[in-house]
Enzyme design. Structure first.
Site, PDB file in Angstrom:
ATOM      1  N   ASP A  28     -60.347 -14.481 -99.264  1.00 41.03           N
ATOM      2  CA  ASP A  28     -61.254 -15.461 -98.937  1.00 41.03           C
ATOM      3  C   ASP A  28     -61.134 -16.710 -99.492  1.00 41.03           C
ATOM      4  O   ASP A  28     -61.411 -16.843-100.270  1.00 41.03           O
ATOM      5  CB  ASP A  28     -62.779 -15.182 -98.480  1.00 41.03           C
ATOM      6  N   GLY A  29     -61.953 -18.059 -99.046  1.00 37.70           N
ATOM      7  CA  GLY A  29     -62.085 -19.459 -99.518  1.00 37.70           C
ATOM      8  C   GLY A  29     -60.547 -20.227 -99.123  1.00 37.70           C
ATOM      9  O   GLY A  29     -60.628 -20.506 -99.343  1.00 37.70           O
ATOM     10  N   HIS A  45     -54.413 -21.494 -96.670  1.00 40.57           N
ATOM     11  CA  HIS A  45     -53.431 -20.135 -96.316  1.00 40.57           C
ATOM     12  C   HIS A  45     -52.257 -19.913 -96.415  1.00 40.57           C
ATOM     13  O   HIS A  45     -52.134 -18.411 -96.968  1.00 40.57           O
ATOM     14  CB  HIS A  45     -53.117 -19.687 -94.544  1.00 40.57           C
ATOM     15  N   SER A  73     -58.158  -9.936 -89.470  1.00 42.69           N
ATOM     16  CA  SER A  73     -58.407  -9.126 -89.307  1.00 42.69           C
ATOM     17  C   SER A  73     -58.625  -9.217 -87.428  1.00 42.69           C
ATOM     18  O   SER A  73     -58.323  -9.956 -86.977  1.00 42.69           O
ATOM     19  CB  SER A  73     -60.791  -9.221 -89.620  1.00 42.69           C
ATOM     20  N   THR A  74     -59.463  -7.965 -86.779  1.00 40.28           N
ATOM     21  CA  THR A  74     -59.200  -8.220 -85.854  1.00 40.28           C
ATOM     22  C   THR A  74     -59.826  -9.597 -84.560  1.00 40.28           C
ATOM     23  O   THR A  74     -60.225 -10.097 -83.870  1.00 40.28           O
ATOM     24  CB  THR A  74     -60.084  -7.293 -85.011  1.00 40.28           C
ATOM     25  N   ASN A  76     -60.001 -12.119 -86.005  1.00 38.65           N
ATOM     26  CA  ASN A  76     -59.841 -13.471 -86.957  1.00 38.65           C
ATOM     27  C   ASN A  76     -58.784 -13.965 -85.822  1.00 38.65           C
ATOM     28  O   ASN A  76     -58.365 -15.995 -85.110  1.00 38.65           O
ATOM     29  CB  ASN A  76     -58.350 -13.564 -87.437  1.00 38.65           C
ATOM     30  N   ARG A 196     -64.800  -9.673-103.477  1.00 40.32           N
ATOM     31  CA  ARG A 196     -64.663 -10.477-102.099  1.00 40.32           C
ATOM     32  C   ARG A 196     -64.497 -11.693-102.819  1.00 40.32           C
ATOM     33  O   ARG A 196     -66.043 -12.291-103.833  1.00 40.32           O
ATOM     34  CB  ARG A 196     -66.334 -10.224-101.093  1.00 40.32           C
ATOM     35  N   SER A 204     -67.741  -7.640 -93.646  1.00 35.65           N
ATOM     36  CA  SER A 204     -66.572  -8.327 -92.582  1.00 35.65           C
ATOM     37  C   SER A 204     -65.672  -7.193 -92.027  1.00 35.65           C
ATOM     38  O   SER A 204     -64.415  -7.719 -91.949  1.00 35.65           O
ATOM     39  CB  SER A 204     -66.573  -9.479 -93.141  1.00 35.65           C
TER      40      SER A 204
HETATM   41  C1  FPP Z   1     -60.182 -16.074 -94.647  1.00 39.11           C
HETATM   42  O1  FPP Z   1     -59.812 -17.609 -95.422  1.00 39.11           O
HETATM   43  C2  FPP Z   1     -58.325 -15.819 -94.745  1.00 39.11           C
HETATM   44  C3  FPP Z   1     -57.982 -15.635 -93.509  1.00 39.11           C
HETATM   45  C4  FPP Z   1     -58.709 -15.243 -92.385  1.00 39.11           C
HETATM   46  C5  FPP Z   1     -56.405 -15.628 -93.924  1.00 39.11           C
HETATM   47  C6  FPP Z   1     -55.855 -14.739 -94.952  1.00 39.11           C
HETATM   48  C7  FPP Z   1     -54.712 -14.809 -95.021  1.00 39.11           C
HETATM   49  C8  FPP Z   1     -53.056 -15.484 -96.529  1.00 39.11           C
HETATM   50  C9  FPP Z   1     -53.888 -15.517 -96.692  1.00 39.11           C
HETATM   51  C10 FPP Z   1     -51.852 -15.878 -95.786  1.00 39.11           C
HETATM   52  C11 FPP Z   1     -51.307 -14.571 -95.752  1.00 39.11           C
HETATM   53  C12 FPP Z   1     -51.420 -13.358 -96.124  1.00 39.11           C
HETATM   54  C13 FPP Z   1     -50.425 -12.816 -96.688  1.00 39.11           C
HETATM   55  C14 FPP Z   1     -51.223 -11.608 -98.423  1.00 39.11           C
HETATM   56  C15 FPP Z   1     -49.086 -13.210 -96.953  1.00 39.11           C
HETATM   57  P1  FPP Z   1     -61.025 -18.438 -94.479  1.00 39.11           P
HETATM   58  O2  FPP Z   1     -60.303 -19.175 -93.753  1.00 39.11           O
HETATM   59  O3  FPP Z   1     -62.019 -17.716 -94.224  1.00 39.11           O
HETATM   60  O4  FPP Z   1     -61.533 -19.383 -95.407  1.00 39.11           O
HETATM   61  P2  FPP Z   1     -62.784 -19.429 -95.081  1.00 39.11           P
HETATM   62  O5  FPP Z   1     -64.355 -19.228 -94.890  1.00 39.11           O
HETATM   63  O6  FPP Z   1     -63.280 -20.836 -96.942  1.00 39.11           O
HETATM   64  O7  FPP Z   1     -62.745 -20.734 -94.125  1.00 39.11           O
END
Ligand code: FPP
Length: 250
Positions: A28-29, A45, A73-74, A76, A196, A204
């Protein structure tokens, strides 16, 4: 090059350290990391995927046997199409690369989540990964994609009901082990430590059944900035926890 990414930077070794058998991480983040730099969320990402490669290597090197990551996640799917497409593209690249290196790096890859609704090219890649994983003995890397605990539990309940209706299972015999054996995570031990990053303090919809007795660790670091040293801090704190599983201290 190492399967997950660059080589480790250091190992934790103090005598008191207890390395968890299974670490689960909510990635996350990424969005906030990108925003702070004036970059598109998708750059966050991409950086997050790189971080996962590095942290995966480190966890393997310190002796973690199971590493689980919550990547999509489901829920996202509610993000913009551009962002969703970019994440699936990163996931596809990561899975393809993993498939090629599973044998040499001794990584057993498992995918937890519903395959319905996934892009077709990802689904067929997952079939190849499933076949390959059966032949491999090494760290188990579980990637949660199109995953949500409520979906997972609902799916398990539906299968159990179907077995009862078919007469292959009796309702009176359904217990916690029956449920666990119908989850996407069947056969994988529950996580010892759930991490987390990014300052949020909630699960979540992540491993809600499996984390009943997991130790939870929260930190403010945004996932792309997460370093092996952050794993060390989490593991050191984990080592100081007193796990009682509802019992009393001996
Ligand atoms: C949460 O951060 C992150 C995600 C929903 C996507 C995670 C995906 C990756 C790291 C890329 C693919 C992963 C691998 C293992 C190849 P956020 O977007 O919710 O961050 P925020 O809360 O700061 O907006």
């Amino acid at each position: 090059m190492c399967f997950f990414g660059r080589k480790k930077t250091r190992h934790i070794a103090p005598a008191h350290t207890v390395v968890p058998e299974h670490i689960a991480i909510i990635l996350d983040g990424n969005g906030r990391w990108a925003k702070k730099r004036g970059l598109p969320r998708t750059a966050g990402h991409a950086a997050g995927a790189e971080t996962f490669r590095r942290i995966g290597t480190y966890c393997r090197d310190i002796g973690v046997k199971y590493l689980t990551a919550y990547a999509f996640s489901t829920e996202n799917w509610r993000r913009s199409k551009d962002e969703v497409d970019a994440i699936w593209s990163l996931l596809y690249d990561y899975l393809r690369e993993t498939l090629e290196r599973m044998e040499t790096e001794r990584v057993k890859m498992k995918i937890l989540g519903s395959r319905e609704g996934m892009p077709e090219r990802v689904r067929s890649l997952l079939e190849e990964i499933d076949r390959k994983a059966e032949t491999i003995d090494g760290i188990t890397l579980c990637l949660c994609i199109n995953y949500g605990s409520r979906d997972e539990i609902t799916h398990a309940v539906r299968e159990i009901c179907e077995e009862c209706a078919a007469g292959t299972l009796e309702a009176k015999d359904v217990d916690a082990d029956t449920v666990a054996s119908h989850l996407y995570s069947a056969g994988i031990p529950d996580p010892d430590l759930v991490i987390r990053p990014s300052g949020e303090k909630r699960l979540s919809n992540f491993l809600m059944w499996q984390s009943a007795y997991s130790e939870l660790y929260f930190c403010d670091t945004l996932w792309p900035d997460f370093k092996p040293e952050d794993i060390d801090l989490a593991v050191e704190e984990y080592s100081r926890r007193d796990r009682r599983y509802g019992g009393v201290k001996s």
